[in-house]
Design a protein around this motif. Structure first.
Motif, PDB file in Angstrom:
ATOM      1  N   VAL A  79       0.837  -1.205   0.000  1.00  0.00           N
ATOM      2  CA  VAL A  79       0.000   0.000   0.000  1.00  0.00           C
ATOM      3  C   VAL A  79       0.867   1.247   0.000  1.00  0.00           C
ATOM      4  CG1 VAL A  79      -1.700   1.365   1.295  1.00  0.00           C
ATOM      5  CG2 VAL A  79      -1.947  -1.122   1.164  1.00  0.00           C
ATOM      6  N   LEU A  80       0.550   2.162  -0.904  1.00  0.00           N
ATOM      7  CA  LEU A  80       1.074   3.523  -0.888  1.00  0.00           C
ATOM      8  C   LEU A  80      -0.087   4.410  -0.488  1.00  0.00           C
ATOM      9  CD1 LEU A  80       3.207   5.728  -1.518  1.00  0.00           C
ATOM     10  CD2 LEU A  80       2.389   5.680  -3.901  1.00  0.00           C
ATOM     11  N   CYS A  81      -0.031   4.946   0.734  1.00  0.00           N
ATOM     12  CA  CYS A  81      -1.147   5.730   1.275  1.00  0.00           C
ATOM     13  C   CYS A  81      -0.800   7.208   1.270  1.00  0.00           C
ATOM     14  CB  CYS A  81      -1.462   5.264   2.699  1.00  0.00           C
ATOM     15  SG  CYS A  81      -2.895   6.077   3.437  1.00  0.00           S
ATOM     16  N   GLU A  82      -1.732   8.006   0.789  1.00  0.00           N
ATOM     17  CA  GLU A  82      -1.498   9.444   0.736  1.00  0.00           C
ATOM     18  C   GLU A  82      -1.338  10.036   2.135  1.00  0.00           C
ATOM     19  OE1 GLU A  82      -0.716  12.063  -0.814  1.00  0.00           O
ATOM     20  OE2 GLU A  82      -0.506  11.107  -2.751  1.00  0.00           O
ATOM     21  N   LYS A  83      -0.644  11.176   2.167  1.00  0.00           N
ATOM     22  CA  LYS A  83      -0.537  11.952   3.391  1.00  0.00           C
ATOM     23  C   LYS A  83      -1.770  12.850   3.515  1.00  0.00           C
ATOM     24  CE  LYS A  83      -0.305  15.638   2.401  1.00  0.00           C
ATOM     25  NZ  LYS A  83      -1.351  16.476   1.747  1.00  0.00           N
ATOM     26  N   PRO A  84      -2.095  13.290   4.726  1.00  0.00           N
ATOM     27  CA  PRO A  84      -1.622  12.734   5.979  1.00  0.00           C
ATOM     28  C   PRO A  84      -2.159  11.322   6.162  1.00  0.00           C
ATOM     29  CG  PRO A  84      -3.364  14.293   6.405  1.00  0.00           C
ATOM     30  CD  PRO A  84      -3.064  14.372   4.948  1.00  0.00           C
ATOM     31  N   PHE A 136       4.909  10.791   1.113  1.00  0.00           N
ATOM     32  CA  PHE A 136       5.636  12.057   1.228  1.00  0.00           C
ATOM     33  C   PHE A 136       6.681  12.114   0.114  1.00  0.00           C
ATOM     34  CE2 PHE A 136       4.274  12.746   5.772  1.00  0.00           C
ATOM     35  CZ  PHE A 136       3.705  13.990   5.531  1.00  0.00           C
ATOM     36  N   HIS A 137       6.221  12.460  -1.063  1.00  0.00           N
ATOM     37  CA  HIS A 137       7.007  12.396  -2.295  1.00  0.00           C
ATOM     38  C   HIS A 137       8.252  13.262  -2.274  1.00  0.00           C
ATOM     39  CE1 HIS A 137       5.024  16.257  -3.385  1.00  0.00           C
ATOM     40  NE2 HIS A 137       4.045  15.725  -2.679  1.00  0.00           N
ATOM     41  N   LEU A 177       6.153  19.746   9.069  1.00  0.00           N
ATOM     42  CA  LEU A 177       6.437  18.841  10.179  1.00  0.00           C
ATOM     43  C   LEU A 177       7.307  17.685   9.714  1.00  0.00           C
ATOM     44  CD1 LEU A 177       6.068  17.771  13.045  1.00  0.00           C
ATOM     45  CD2 LEU A 177       3.895  16.753  12.296  1.00  0.00           C
ATOM     46  N   SER A 178       6.973  17.112   8.571  1.00  0.00           N
ATOM     47  CA  SER A 178       7.757  16.002   8.024  1.00  0.00           C
ATOM     48  C   SER A 178       9.166  16.449   7.645  1.00  0.00           C
ATOM     49  CB  SER A 178       7.045  15.410   6.804  1.00  0.00           C
ATOM     50  OG  SER A 178       7.752  14.323   6.268  1.00  0.00           O
ATOM     51  N   TRP A 179       9.293  17.663   7.067  1.00  0.00           N
ATOM     52  CA  TRP A 179      10.625  18.175   6.744  1.00  0.00           C
ATOM     53  C   TRP A 179      11.491  18.187   8.000  1.00  0.00           C
ATOM     54  CZ3 TRP A 179       8.367  23.226   4.219  1.00  0.00           C
ATOM     55  CH2 TRP A 179       7.675  22.871   3.039  1.00  0.00           C
ATOM     56  N   ALA A 180      10.937  18.757   9.082  1.00  0.00           N
ATOM     57  CA  ALA A 180      11.712  18.899  10.324  1.00  0.00           C
ATOM     58  C   ALA A 180      12.053  17.539  10.927  1.00  0.00           C
ATOM     59  CB  ALA A 180      10.928  19.742  11.321  1.00  0.00           C
ATOM     60  N   LEU A 181      11.111  16.623  10.929  1.00  0.00           N
ATOM     61  CA  LEU A 181      11.370  15.293  11.475  1.00  0.00           C
ATOM     62  C   LEU A 181      12.462  14.566  10.693  1.00  0.00           C
ATOM     63  CD1 LEU A 181       7.901  13.785  12.479  1.00  0.00           C
ATOM     64  CD2 LEU A 181       9.939  13.925  13.923  1.00  0.00           C
ATOM     65  N   HIS A 230      18.752  27.966   3.126  1.00  0.00           N
ATOM     66  CA  HIS A 230      17.412  28.404   2.731  1.00  0.00           C
ATOM     67  C   HIS A 230      16.913  27.492   1.624  1.00  0.00           C
ATOM     68  CE1 HIS A 230      14.400  30.952   0.534  1.00  0.00           C
ATOM     69  NE2 HIS A 230      13.912  30.899   1.747  1.00  0.00           N
ATOM     70  N   PHE A 231      15.743  26.922   1.851  1.00  0.00           N
ATOM     71  CA  PHE A 231      15.161  25.964   0.908  1.00  0.00           C
ATOM     72  C   PHE A 231      13.873  26.570   0.362  1.00  0.00           C
ATOM     73  CE2 PHE A 231      15.097  21.059   0.403  1.00  0.00           C
ATOM     74  CZ  PHE A 231      14.646  21.170  -0.900  1.00  0.00           C
ATOM     75  N   ARG A 232      13.907  26.897  -0.908  1.00  0.00           N
ATOM     76  CA  ARG A 232      12.711  27.418  -1.569  1.00  0.00           C
ATOM     77  C   ARG A 232      11.968  26.257  -2.221  1.00  0.00           C
ATOM     78  NH1 ARG A 232      11.936  29.942  -6.676  1.00  0.00           N
ATOM     79  NH2 ARG A 232      14.172  29.882  -7.051  1.00  0.00           N
ATOM     80  N   ASN A 233      10.731  26.078  -1.814  1.00  0.00           N
ATOM     81  CA  ASN A 233       9.834  25.027  -2.302  1.00  0.00           C
ATOM     82  C   ASN A 233      10.373  23.611  -2.062  1.00  0.00           C
ATOM     83  OD1 ASN A 233       7.598  23.776  -3.345  1.00  0.00           O
ATOM     84  ND2 ASN A 233       7.789  24.625  -5.402  1.00  0.00           N
ATOM     85  N   PRO A 234      10.548  23.240  -0.780  1.00  0.00           N
ATOM     86  CA  PRO A 234      10.893  21.842  -0.483  1.00  0.00           C
ATOM     87  C   PRO A 234       9.796  20.875  -0.907  1.00  0.00           C
ATOM     88  CG  PRO A 234      11.188  23.266   1.448  1.00  0.00           C
ATOM     89  CD  PRO A 234      10.439  24.054   0.427  1.00  0.00           C
ATOM     90  N   LEU A 235       8.575  21.365  -1.019  1.00  0.00           N
ATOM     91  CA  LEU A 235       7.442  20.533  -1.418  1.00  0.00           C
ATOM     92  C   LEU A 235       7.630  19.966  -2.816  1.00  0.00           C
ATOM     93  CD1 LEU A 235       4.381  19.676  -0.896  1.00  0.00           C
ATOM     94  CD2 LEU A 235       3.835  21.728  -2.241  1.00  0.00           C
ATOM     95  N   ALA A 236       7.996  20.819  -3.752  1.00  0.00           N
ATOM     96  CA  ALA A 236       8.111  20.418  -5.157  1.00  0.00           C
ATOM     97  C   ALA A 236       9.279  21.154  -5.799  1.00  0.00           C
ATOM     98  CB  ALA A 236       6.811  20.719  -5.896  1.00  0.00           C
ATOM     99  N   PRO A 237      10.510  20.763  -5.491  1.00  0.00           N
ATOM    100  CA  PRO A 237      11.675  21.490  -6.000  1.00  0.00           C
ATOM    101  C   PRO A 237      11.749  21.550  -7.515  1.00  0.00           C
ATOM    102  CG  PRO A 237      12.303  19.958  -4.256  1.00  0.00           C
ATOM    103  CD  PRO A 237      10.885  19.653  -4.602  1.00  0.00           C
TER     104      PRO A 237
END
Length: 332
Positions: free
Chosen positions: A94-99, A125-126, A185-189, A251-258
């Motif tokens: 299973v690949l389950c979407e976040k959260p 968490f792609h 939260l996931s980035w920090a963890l 500094h990270f600009r757009n860690p979500l979708a680089p």
């Protein structure tokens, strides 16, 4: 598992094409073999548009089909536990979407089902699979900014307020922290590890009672982490993170979708830039994720978005909501 990983999708969700269908066209060893949705006409239209091989008459038919190896679950959050557990019990990865789940209790039940079945349970968490985030992690692990003293991370964007928007509804797991803030939260963890502790949180709620904005403070040793998220009307897209250390700053600009114009840069304490990483191609985070999943399943290797890290993330989401006085949104 056969040499070809056959994916089945639960629901004709908006995220499914970019999360699975499009990457499957360029990642070798994988195909989107099936789809099931409650609305049969919508399922047929989705399958025709995105090249899905088979439309199944029900979720149950898909998860029990011998033609499916891995189930992608992008259903509303309140359905993640039920259908992920049922898919695992049917012998599927299973690949389950976040959260991942409504709360930690559900997440533990899902992980227990994976342990019993011997199948893989992965949180989607792609971003974690993109070279830009790997570069950021390498810089920290190499001590290039010294000891981390502070992280500020934000993901905010308007989420329309309507009766059919599941991210606005308490019963389907809505809320800014759940849908957006789970990323910072996931980035920090991932950067600091499981000793990250929630200190306090505050939120503003919508007329439906979900968090529209939320701020949380966490602590890791001597380092402070400040997470913010906002889904209010007219909120412009923002995804960024700043990591301050004793010897410099990242500094990270757009860690979500680089791949969408993001970058990560390293500066000395005096402000001079010493390194920068910009993606050199438009390969999406979702494509990196799917390629990593195929490789890991074939090799029997673990992934960074499965196992204990899922429970660590969910436990902190619960604690943040409790600190903000919103525990009832997670345990109903």
């Amino acid at each position: 598992m056969s040499s070809l990983l056959k994916i089945g999708i639960l629901g004709a969700a908006r995220i499914a094409p970019k999360a699975v269908c499009d990457p499957a066209r360029v990642v070798s060893g994988v195909t989107v073999a099936g789809l099931a949705a409650r609305n049969k006409d919508r399922a047929q239209a989705f399958a025709a548009k995105h090249g899905v091989e088979t439309v199944y008459p029900s979720y149950e038919a898909l998860i029990t089909s011998p033609e499916i190896d891995l189930v992608y679950n992008p259903l509303p959050i309140n359905l993640h536990a039920e259908w992920s557990i049922r898919a695992l019990e049917a012998g599927k990865h299973v690949l389950c979407e976040k959260p991942f789940a409504m709360n930690l209790d559900e997440a533990k039940a899902m992980q227990a089902a994976a342990d019993r079945s011997g199948k893989r349970l992965i949180e989607a968490f792609h971003y974690r699979y993109h070279p830009a985030f790997a570069t950021c992690m390498d810089w920290l692990q190499d001590g290039r900014i010294g000891e981390v003293t502070r992280i500020d991370a934000d993901f905010s964007v308007e989420i329309r307020d309507s009766d059919d928007e599941i991210r606005q509804l308490p019963e389907t797991g809505g809320g800014a922290m759940m849908d957006l803030g789970c990323y910072p939260l996931s980035w920090a963890l991932n950067l600091l590890g499981p000793d990250l502790k929630v200190v306090d949180a505050k939120a503003q709620t919508t007329k439906r009672g979900v968090d529209e904005t939320l701020e949380a403070r966490l602590q890791y040793g001597n380092a402070w982490v400040h997470l913010t998220t906002n889904m209010a009307k007219d909120t412009a897209f923002n995804a960024e993170m700043t990591i301050a250390g004793t010897d410099g700053l990242i500094h990270f600009r757009n860690p979500l979708a680089p791949h969408n114009g993001g970058s990560v840069s390293l500066r000395r304490a005096d402000g001079s830039e010493v390194d920068q990483f910009r993606p050199v191609s438009g390969i999406s985070t979702y494509t990196w994720q799917l390629a990593a999943i195929v490789d890991a399943l074939n090799a029997g290797q673990p992934l960074p978005t499965e196992g204990q890290v899922i429970l660590d993330q969910q436990e902190r989401l619960d604690t943040i909501y409790e600190a903000a006085g919103l525990r009832h949104l997670r345990y109903r």
